[in-house]
Design an enzyme around this catalytic site. Structure first.
Site, mmCIF file in Angstrom:
data_model
loop_
_atom_site.group_PDB
_atom_site.id
_atom_site.type_symbol
_atom_site.label_atom_id
_atom_site.label_comp_id
_atom_site.label_asym_id
_atom_site.label_seq_id
_atom_site.Cartn_x
_atom_site.Cartn_y
_atom_site.Cartn_z
ATOM 1 C CB ALA A 128 -0.947 -0.040 1.179
ATOM 2 C CB CYS A 129 0.011 4.791 -0.421
ATOM 3 S SG CYS A 129 -0.852 4.647 -1.968
ATOM 4 C CB THR A 130 5.312 4.850 1.173
ATOM 5 O OG1 THR A 130 5.230 3.448 1.483
ATOM 6 C CG2 THR A 130 6.309 5.524 2.097
#
Length: 368
Positions: A128-130
């Site tokens: 998932a996003c960072t």
């Protein structure tokens, strides 16, 4: 291509500190959207280029959004103006027209985040996003993000950079997806930069209930676009708005100012439950978990990002070295669709690339 050249040079010099992946990076297609056009015509020249891919996107959406919600979404399209604020309702109608899609299908695509940010029953969360805020010794703030998504192979083909203009002047810029009226990554020069990381908590039916209760006015991407588009809204105003505006879905909102200022806002649907300020350290790292809790062992991107930032050091942080941090596994992973690095205090700087990292595949159960 400046990022790529710098990445190769800098990664060689930092190879003793970091494991840097040299992926195949593709420039993000560039478009201009004229806000002075009628809303139904604004996206026409953009989405026509992607119309052939829309059936594949709709098929994927049917797989991730529960059928009862799909039925409910499509049922409101006859009274769209009662649920979606203008000009977004008319933009959605225009996108549907020029992609040969139904208004319901286009609306469903625009609600993909709002109806996938919920607790997934304890499944492993990977890819998932960072988002990272980092300040150099001169007080310049750099804001970088990887956007990771489950059906990454498809949405890479929809990834675009858009300059939203009025009267020939750029109001704000965003890395987004063709046909999405909201934004998850964007910057207003001299104003602020914003990125969204998914937060999975609560039940999907809570999202749907809030959507109906607010008339869909709390679509997260639309709220972020409105924030970026408002020339009278400065950094502190944006932080205030995004801590209190009711949203359909929970999220992490990462906001950078034009100076050495930034926050990570941990949101539930009604309000912020935490505001983490960039004041005691020179960087903040947010993935998809509350910063005051340890990340799960199955998806620890936070600690590798922190290790990479500490290895580079504040003396050497630049847009290019931040790009290197975002290219360090598992911060970069096979679900990473694009990387954007921006700085609202340096308005000419906004770089984004589509990523094809040569990494072992991960079991991706999260979105964004």
């Amino acid at each position: 291509m400046a990022i790529l050249s710098s990445l190769i040079f800098l990664s060689l010099s930092l190879s003793s500190f970091l494991q840097v992946v040299r992926p195949v990076d593709v420039p993000v297609p560039q478009y201009t959207l004229n806000l002075d056009l009628p809303p139904q015509e604004r996206w026409a020249h953009i989405v026509k280029d992607y119309a052939a891919l829309y059936p594949l996107l709709i098929e994927e959406l049917y797989q991730i959004i529960p059928k009862p919600i799909v039925v409910a979404i499509t049922s409101v399209t006859g009274v769209l103006d009662q649920f979606i604020p203008q000009p977004y309702a008319d933009e959605i109608r225009g996108i549907a027209k020029y992609t040969n899609s139904t208004v319901g299908e286009t609306l469903m695509g625009n609600l993909a985040y709002d109806f996938t940010a919920f607790y997934h029953g304890g499944k492993a969360k990977r890819g998932a996003c960072t988002s990272i805020l980092a300040v150099d010794n001169n007080g310049t703030l750099f804001h970088g993000r990887n956007l990771d998504y489950t059906f990454k192979d498809l949405i890479r083909n929809f990834t675009i950079n858009v300059e939203f203009q009025s009267k020939g002047q750029t109001v704000f810029m965003a890395t987004t997806f063709a046909g999405m009226v909201g934004v998850f990554t964007g910057m207003r020069p001299g104003g602020m930069s914003i990125s969204l990381d998914q937060r999975n908590t609560g039940e999907i039916w809570s999202n749907f209930y809030d959507a109906l209760k607010t008339g869909f006015h709390g679509m997260v991407g639309v709220v972020l676009r409105e924030t970026l588009a408002d020339a009278n809204m400065h950094y502190n105003d944006a932080v205030s708005k995004l801590t209190s505006t009711r949203l359909i879905a929970p999220c992490f909102l990462i906001i950078g100012g034009p100076k050495a200022e930034g926050v990570v806002i941990t949101r539930d649907r009604s309000k912020a439950i935490d505001v983490w300020h960039l004041n005691e350290t020179w960087y903040l790292v947010e993935t998809n978990y509350e910063h005051w809790k340890p990340p799960p062992a199955t998806d620890n991107r936070r600690d590798p990002a922190i290790k990479a930032l500490n290895s580079i050091g504040r003396n050497n942080i630049t847009a290019d070295t931040l790009f290197i941090v975002l290219s360090t596994p598992p911060v970069l992973n096979t679900a990473t669709s694009y990387t954007t690095v921006m700085s609202s205090g340096s308005p000419s700087y906004y770089q984004a690339v589509i990523r094809y990292p040569p990494l072992p595949d991960l079991d991706v159960n999260d979105h964004i």
